[in-house]
Each structure stands twice: as structure tokens, then as C-alpha cells.
Enzyme design. Structure first.
Site, PDB file in Angstrom:
ATOM      1  N   SER A 189       0.846  -1.190   0.000  1.00  0.00           N
ATOM      2  CA  SER A 189       0.000   0.000   0.000  1.00  0.00           C
ATOM      3  C   SER A 189       0.878   1.235   0.000  1.00  0.00           C
ATOM      4  O   SER A 189       2.069   1.165   0.287  1.00  0.00           O
ATOM      5  CB  SER A 189      -0.924   0.005   1.207  1.00  0.00           C
ATOM      6  OG  SER A 189      -0.209   0.463   2.327  1.00  0.00           O
ATOM      7  N   LYS A 190       0.270   2.343  -0.333  1.00  0.00           N
ATOM      8  CA  LYS A 190       1.005   3.593  -0.474  1.00  0.00           C
ATOM      9  C   LYS A 190       1.735   3.923   0.830  1.00  0.00           C
ATOM     10  O   LYS A 190       2.833   4.435   0.830  1.00  0.00           O
ATOM     11  CB  LYS A 190       0.012   4.705  -0.841  1.00  0.00           C
ATOM     12  CG  LYS A 190       0.661   6.013  -1.196  1.00  0.00           C
ATOM     13  CD  LYS A 190       0.763   6.208  -2.695  1.00  0.00           C
ATOM     14  CE  LYS A 190       1.320   7.560  -3.054  1.00  0.00           C
ATOM     15  NZ  LYS A 190       2.707   7.545  -3.467  1.00  0.00           N
TER      16      LYS A 190
END
Ligand code: GLU
Length: 490
Positions: free
Chosen positions: A255-256
């Protein structure tokens, strides 16, 4: 395989950056097209206005250009199947949804967001999975017309089978079965008139004659809906290939927040395109032999989509670093100097010495690190010492192991004396090395006692390229000055 031309597509959404997982999808779509001497198109999926980020198309095109992907058709180059930007295809979607409305394969739904919210809350409280309750599925034609005429907002939903099972076929996984009870009458046209991904995808892939859809495993849940839509239209679906999820080393989702996922960030940090491509190719596919170093050219020759894996791929940044280091070492020095230049700008600014701004000096500096670099962006910090006049390090760093202060000082003076006698003409890495090593050998002296202090005096660092190389790059005058500065610390 039928004799239809193989056509793959890369269909990113303009969300502001290119996800590293999307790079992998694009790469596999490219390799599959190459495998069959087919075509690859670029399609911009921008129907979700909420996810839209201003200016992201240009950014996306630039990134794809930097990665070297060549499309046969797409928004900028056009083609026979355009437009290739979904928001410009609204008329086409309208035409096709009308057809399904006329055939009653889809229906208008007038439920308000508030009603849907309440419905979901109730389902949650009853521990049911949230799903549209099909409230509008059986409205009469008159009721629908009345509601539309009175200006009520609506969406269009797909009519899913009420019972039985839906069997779909993935090229890698074979048959996948879904129970009708798991499927929702999902939205095909939103209240703003825009299609959802689920609808636009089918219409576009069909009209653009896509033969193979390569996309992430996260789309498997919507796979049966897609296939049912093809059935509703009476169209033959393309082959679907769902590539495995990419997980982080801990087994979680990338994920970011958990580090970078944007390809642009990798490029900014100085990861080479070759390394990114090599790395991504191995996330879901593996060559037959052990050799994992593969250029795009190699991949194009070896790739067979049927050999792709379905087990999750692990995103191991150390492996990416390894590939990057490898491609940096292999690179022609002049090319490396050219692409690494922006990362040296701050160092160059630090010096007023014109000799340190020359191409030759920069080239020599870069050559000292080519063997060790993992990322281009590391060059700034690693070579800063070359550009500063006065180094700043504690005296103790000069001391080799249990060496006494006075011995360290004396040894530095000895080295300085030797260097002083080397003429400017002879000032090469090889001759500096030969002369010093000969002296140490002839006098039965320990290498570390002399070379460690010399190296620290020249670099001010515990780790750096070797002293002969650094002395060569700095030049005779500056090398002598720096050793004298070290002597003066005692
Ligand atoms: N537009 C989708 C996305 O960016 C692409 C999915 C697909 O390849 O079908 O996630």
C-alpha cells in the site's frame, strides 16, 4: 488459438501516479502481444471522476515514455478503434446500455443514496453481506417512465441470475465457480451518466477487439459479472488472465503507506528502467533456467503467458536493488555520467573550483562508485567529499585499530612524502598504487596501518572507494593538502 489477431491493452486510470503493480500488468500485456506478434493498445479509464487527479494523463504518458513502452494505438497516437479515453466514449456506452435496457437485461434503479445506506446498515446489523436488495428490479415500464419524467435520478443495474452457478474460465486458473447468490446487481451506469468500470470495460474490450485481458487478481470477484455481460450482448469474451497479487515481504498488501508504490518515485530515486522491468517480470512469471538477469529483449524472446504463476508474488526491494546495482555496473560509463548528472547538482554547487565542474572530473568521480551504487540517488552523498575543500571528521577516525596517535601521524607523513615524489604525469591510480604498495612491501609494513589513515584523510569517511583511486581523482595537489590537514589534527 483462433486466427484472430492478438490484441492486448493496458488500461490505467489517471489517479496521479503509475502503481508499480500496473507497470507489471503493462509489461505482461506487452510481452503477451509480442509472444503472438500482436498489438498492444493504451486506453485511459477515466470514468471515475472521484479518483481523477488533475494533470495526471500527461504524467502517465511521460512515465510510460520513460519506461519505453510502445503502443500500437492509444490516446496520443490514435488508431482505428478510438477514442481511447473512456470519458470521450459516453455516446458509445449510451448506445449499448440502451440495447440492454430494451432487451430488459438491465434495469433502472431509483433508490436514493440514503435508502441504500440504511439498507447496508440493516444488512450489517443482521450480519449479511452488503448487497443491493433488488428493490427496483421489478418496476413496471410505466413506473420507470413516470419516475424518469418526473426527474428522479437513477442508475442502471445489471440483472444477475437469481439462482444456479456461474462458471468462468481463467487462462491460468481454469474454471472458477461462483454461486448466483454471491452476485450483486451492480451498477453499470452511474447517476452522472458515466459508465462504471464494469460496463465500460466490456464495451471497450469488445469494440477494440481485445483478444487477451491481463489484469490483477483483485478483479476476479467481478469476473462472473463481466462474463454475464458478454453473454447478455451475445459477444464472445476475450481470454482472461488474472495475474497474482503482489504482497510485501510480510505477506501484506502493498500500500502507499507501506513504502513507495509509485513508479515515478522509483525513477526519481534512480532506479533504472532495465532494473524495474527485470524485477516486475519476475513478479508472476519465472524463466525456465536459473538466470534471472533478463532484459526486455530477453523477456520478449522467452515469455510464454501460459507459464505465468498464480501464487502471490513477493515484492522484495533488496532484489530490485540487486538488479539495479547490476545494471548500473553494466552501463557504459558515459551513459551513466549522463543520467546521474542531476543527482550530482548539489555537490557541484558546493565547489567554486572550476576543475571540479569539468566533465572529466565528474566522470572520474562517478567511476569510483559505479561498482558499488545501488541507486543513482546515492551518488550525491557518496561522493560529496570530492567536492568539499575542508573535510570534517574526528581525528580518531584516522586511527587504524590499536594504532598509536604518533604512529598514525608518522605514517601519514610517510605517505605524503612518497606522493610528493610522484610527478603529475605519473599521477594515475595504477602508479600511485604500485609505488605505495612496493614501499610497504619492501619495508615489511602493514597495509592497514598506512592505507586506512590515508583513505580517511582523503575522504573523511569510514567507507569509501580506495585511497589510490580517490587520490587519483582529487589530483596531486589536493591529495597532499588533505593529508596535511589530517597530520595537522594531531
Ligand atoms: N482501470 C483499471 C485500473 O486502473 C484497470 C483494470 C483492467 O486492466 O481491467 O485499475
Amino acid at each position: 488459438m483462433s486466427n484472430k489477431k492478438v490484441r492486448t491493452r493496458f488500461a490505467p486510470s489517471p489517479t496521479g501516479f503509475l502503481h508499480i503493480g500496473s507497470l507489471r500488468t503493462a509489461l505482461f500485456a506487452h510481452l503477451l502481444a509480442k509472444e503472438f506478434d500482436g498489438e498492444m493498445i493504451l486506453r485511459l479509464e477515466d470514468t471515475d471522476q472521484k479518483r481523477y487527479v488533475e494533470g495526471s494523463e500527461e504524467k502517465l504518458y511521460n512515465t510510460l515514455d520513460r519506461l519505453g513502452f510502445k503502443f500500437d494505438e492509444g490516446p496520443r497516437i490514435g488508431g482505428d478503434y478510438g477514442p481511447y479515453i473512456q470519458s470521450q466514449r459516453k455516446k458509445i456506452y449510451n448506445k449499448y446500455i440502451k440495447r440492454l435496457l430494451d432487451e430488459q437485461k438491465v434495469y433502472h434503479c431509483f433508490c436514493s443514496p440514503e435508502r441504500l445506506q440504511k439498507m447496508r446498515e440493516k444488512q450489517q446489523a443482521e450480519k449479511l453481506s452488503p448487497r443491493y436488495d433488488r428493490c427496483c428490479r421489478n418496476l413496471s415500464a410505466e413506473e420507470v417512465v413516470k419516475k424518469i419524467n418526473s426527474g428522479e435520478k437513477f442508475v442502471v443495474r445489471q440483472k444477475m441470475p437469481l439462482e444456479g452457478e456461474v462458471i468462468v474460465n481463467d487462462e491460468l486458473r481454469g474454471e472458477i465457480k461462483f454461486q448466483a447468490s454471491e452476485l450483486e446487481d451492480h451498477v453499470l451506469i452511474k447517476s452522472d451518466g458515466m459508465p462504471t468500470y464494469q460496463f465500460a470495460l466490456i464495451v471497450d474490450d469488445h469494440l477494440m477487439e481485445i483478444s487477451h485481458v491481463i489484469r490483477g487478481e483483485e478483479w476476479i470477484p467481478s469476473f462472473p459479472k463481466n462474463i454475464l455481460l458478454y453473454k447478455d450482448f451475445g459477444w464472445e469474451p476475450p481470454k482472461f488472465i488474472h495475474i497474482p497479487l503482489t504482497l510485501n515481504k510480510g505477506g501484506g498488501k502493498l500500500s502507499k503507506r507501506q513504502g513507495d508504490v509509485a513508479v515515478e518515485d522509483y525513477l526519481k530515486k534512480g532506479y533504472l528502467v532495465e532494473a524495474l522491468i527485470n524485477f516486475c517480470a519476475l513478479l508472476g512469471w519465472h524463466p525456465k533456467g536459473d538466470n534471472e538477469i533478463l532484459t526486455l529483449d530477453d523477456l520478449e524472446k522467452m515469455f510464454k503467458y501460459k507459464n505465468m504463476n498464480t501464487s502471490p508474488a513477493i515484492f522484495d526491494i533488496e532484489k530490485l536493488d540487486y538488479f539495479n546495482g547490476y545494471y548500473i555496473r553494466k552501463m557504459d560509463l558515459d551513459k551513466l555520467v549522463e543520467i546521474i548528472n542531476p543527482y550530482l547538482a548539489n555537490n557541484i554547487k558546493k565547489t567554486s573550483d572550476k576543475n571540479k565542474q569539468t566533465d572529466e572530473f565528474i566522470r572520474n568521480v562517478v567511476s569510483t562508485e559505479q561498482e558499488r551504487l545501488k541507486k543513482l540517488s546515492e551518488i550525491g552523498e557518496l561522493t560529496e567529499f570530492f567536492f568539499v575543500d575542508k573535510l570534517n571528521y574526528p581525528k580518531d577516525m584516522l586511527i587504524w585499530k590499536k594504532q598509536k596517535d604518533e604512529d598514525c601521524k608518522k605514517n601519514l607523513e610517510i605517505i605524503k612524502n612518497i606522493l610528493e615524489k610522484i610527478s603529475e604525469n605519473e599521477w594515475t591510480k595504477k602508479s600511485i598504487e604500485n609505488i605505495i604498495i612496493k614501499y610497504l612491501k619492501d619495508n615489511d609494513l602493514k597495509v592497514g596501518d598506512y592505507l586506512w589513515p590515508t583513505r580517511v584523510a582523503l575522504t573523511g569517511k569510514k567507507q569509501s572507494p580506495g585511497p589510490f583511486e580517490v587520490a587519483f581523482v582529487l589530483g596531486k595537489e589536493e591529495s597532499l593538502e588533505k593529508i596535511q590537514d589530517a597530520v595537522d589534527l594531531f
